[in-house]
Scaffold this active site. Structure first.
Site, mmCIF file in Angstrom:
data_model
loop_
_atom_site.group_PDB
_atom_site.id
_atom_site.type_symbol
_atom_site.label_atom_id
_atom_site.label_comp_id
_atom_site.label_asym_id
_atom_site.label_seq_id
_atom_site.Cartn_x
_atom_site.Cartn_y
_atom_site.Cartn_z
ATOM 1 N N ASN A 111 -14.427 0.211 -1.848
ATOM 2 C CA ASN A 111 -13.768 -0.665 -2.944
ATOM 3 C C ASN A 111 -12.381 -1.198 -2.325
ATOM 4 O O ASN A 111 -11.434 -0.283 -2.442
ATOM 5 C CB ASN A 111 -13.693 0.283 -4.207
ATOM 6 C CG ASN A 111 -12.993 -0.828 -5.314
ATOM 7 O OD1 ASN A 111 -12.751 -2.028 -5.322
ATOM 8 N ND2 ASN A 111 -12.461 -0.105 -6.575
ATOM 9 N N GLU B 140 -9.496 0.002 -13.808
ATOM 10 C CA GLU B 140 -8.451 -1.043 -13.604
ATOM 11 C C GLU B 140 -8.954 -2.299 -14.581
ATOM 12 O O GLU B 140 -8.039 -3.024 -14.870
ATOM 13 C CB GLU B 140 -8.279 -1.263 -12.062
ATOM 14 C CG GLU B 140 -7.319 -0.342 -11.457
ATOM 15 C CD GLU B 140 -7.756 -0.053 -9.907
ATOM 16 O OE1 GLU B 140 -8.224 -0.930 -9.216
ATOM 17 O OE2 GLU B 140 -7.277 1.025 -9.390
ATOM 18 N N HIS C 190 -14.709 -0.612 -13.494
ATOM 19 C CA HIS C 190 -13.691 0.149 -13.167
ATOM 20 C C HIS C 190 -12.693 0.130 -14.076
ATOM 21 O O HIS C 190 -12.115 -0.802 -14.880
ATOM 22 C CB HIS C 190 -13.339 -0.478 -11.839
ATOM 23 C CG HIS C 190 -12.331 0.298 -10.840
ATOM 24 N ND1 HIS C 190 -11.054 0.415 -11.213
ATOM 25 C CD2 HIS C 190 -12.737 0.876 -9.936
ATOM 26 C CE1 HIS C 190 -10.621 1.256 -10.121
ATOM 27 N NE2 HIS C 190 -11.645 1.449 -9.484
ATOM 28 N N GLU D 275 -14.834 8.260 -11.956
ATOM 29 C CA GLU D 275 -13.554 8.298 -11.317
ATOM 30 C C GLU D 275 -12.544 8.663 -12.624
ATOM 31 O O GLU D 275 -12.133 7.791 -13.199
ATOM 32 C CB GLU D 275 -13.388 6.864 -11.181
ATOM 33 C CG GLU D 275 -14.366 6.224 -9.840
ATOM 34 C CD GLU D 275 -13.596 5.068 -9.062
ATOM 35 O OE1 GLU D 275 -13.539 5.087 -7.808
ATOM 36 O OE2 GLU D 275 -13.132 4.246 -9.724
ATOM 37 N N SER E 157 -9.076 8.882 -4.837
ATOM 38 C CA SER E 157 -8.282 9.882 -3.730
ATOM 39 C C SER E 157 -9.036 10.475 -2.821
ATOM 40 O O SER E 157 -8.749 11.466 -2.169
ATOM 41 C CB SER E 157 -7.288 10.584 -4.527
ATOM 42 O OG SER E 157 -6.061 9.844 -4.953
ATOM 43 N N LYS F 83 -10.775 -3.602 -3.707
ATOM 44 C CA LYS F 83 -9.790 -3.991 -4.788
ATOM 45 C C LYS F 83 -9.127 -5.377 -4.163
ATOM 46 O O LYS F 83 -9.916 -6.236 -3.605
ATOM 47 C CB LYS F 83 -8.826 -2.776 -5.078
ATOM 48 C CG LYS F 83 -9.317 -1.741 -5.152
ATOM 49 C CD LYS F 83 -8.411 -0.582 -5.950
ATOM 50 C CE LYS F 83 -9.154 0.704 -6.066
ATOM 51 N NZ LYS F 83 -8.558 1.798 -6.643
ATOM 52 N N GLY G 12 -5.752 6.334 -6.485
ATOM 53 C CA GLY G 12 -4.952 5.978 -5.858
ATOM 54 C C GLY G 12 -3.519 6.937 -5.837
ATOM 55 O O GLY G 12 -2.495 6.573 -5.369
HETATM 56 P P1 PGA Z 1 -8.675 5.542 -4.343
HETATM 57 O O1 PGA Z 1 -9.538 4.346 -5.290
HETATM 58 O O2 PGA Z 1 -9.904 6.099 -3.416
HETATM 59 O O3 PGA Z 1 -7.541 4.614 -3.665
HETATM 60 O O4 PGA Z 1 -8.120 6.596 -5.130
HETATM 61 C C1 PGA Z 1 -10.792 4.540 -5.847
HETATM 62 C C2 PGA Z 1 -11.316 3.557 -6.716
HETATM 63 O O5 PGA Z 1 -10.546 3.225 -7.786
HETATM 64 O O6 PGA Z 1 -12.383 3.209 -6.795
#
Ligand code: PGA
Length: 262
Positions: free
Chosen positions: A14, A108, A106, A180, A225, A16, A186
């Site tokens: 992903n 976010e 997601h 998640e 992560s 983003k 992140g």
């Molecule tokens: P990350 O993000 O691996 O940077 O923690 C995962 C995601 O939000 O899909």
């Protein structure tokens, strides 16, 4: 149990809101690494979900007919087919640009764009109708985890975001769940392997209750992560059928290491 072991793992990247034209090189490098990889082990399915601006350029690299092992996906879509929705994109448009799947709900988007379970459900319907793969995300905040509400929250998100009955269109081919935890995204933090196992087992039971045998075949990804150092352990947890990788998917070398951790 054998039923679960036979699921082909899926590793989704992903990107983003990251990536410019020059970063198509990362995909080219990944495709090259995969094609030169001599190992005979399990070959996971791979999808890279990139910003809309890169979709067609990336799809050209992977080959519209899927010549390489990497598929390209989107990160969101609108539930409607077309119309007056400035700035939005329909599933048909994603498909036209070469996407084979799309991430939905997601955290976010749930947090920054006030996306509700109902909206995610409508988007999933649109994705299923188009024949693409819907990667539906669920997960608790740190506050909810500390209040021991993880299972309750994930259960509510699943009830709201997934079609209730098995409609003709929903299958294990076109539906993927990504667990998640919001606090793990992140941050470099991850739940313990026991905590991951608990939530994934719950998701599996919920899918089977709802969709019967098909629910036993729907892949459940862990995201938050995941990196080359922890991927092997996480991917070995029961009912973890792959990973949704953010930051570590931006560089071909890291993403390749995660793919190889299967
Ligand atoms: P990350 O993000 O691996 O940077 O923690 C995962 C995601 O939000 O899909």
């Amino acid at each position: 149990m054998a039923l679960f072991k036979n699921l082909r793992p899926l590793i989704v990247g992903n990107w983003k809101m990251n990536g410019m034209g020059k970063d198509v090189l990362q995909l080219k490098s990944l495709v090259q690494k995969l094609s030169q990889d001599p190992s005979k082990g399990i070959k996971p399915e791979i999808m890279l979900c990139v910003p809309a601006t890169l979709l067609s350029r990336m799809a050209e690299v992977t080959g519209i007919a899927g010549k390489t092992r990497v598929a390209i996906g989107g990160q969101d879509c609108h539930p409607n087919k077309n119309g007056a929705h400035t700035g939005d994109m329909s599933v048909a448009m994603l498909k036209d640009a070469g996407a084979k799947g799309v991430i939905l709900g997601h955290s976010e988007r749930r947090a920054n764009h006030a996306e509700t379970d109902k909206l995610v459900n409508a988007k999933a319907d649109a994705v299923h109708q188009s024949g693409l793969m819907a990667i539906i995300c669920v997960g608790e905040t740190l506050k909810q985890r500390k209040a021991h509400e993880t299972i309750k929250v994930v259960g509510k998100q699943m009830r709201g975001s997934l079609p209730r009955l098995l409609p003709k269109l929903l299958s294990a081919r076109n539906t993927v769940i990504a667990y998640e935890p919001v606090w793990a995204i992140g941050t470099g933090l991850t739940p313990s392997l026991e905590q991951i196992a608990e939530v994934h087992t719950y998701i599996r039971k919920t899918l089977m209750r709802r969709y019967g045998e098909e629910g036993a075949k729907i892949r459940i990804l862990y995201g938050g992560s995941v990196n080359p150092a922890n991927a092997k352990q996480i991917l070995a947890v029961s009912h973890v059928n792959g990973a949704l990788v953010g930051g570590a998917s931006l560089k071909a070398a890291d993403f390749f290491k995660i793919i190889k951790a299967i």
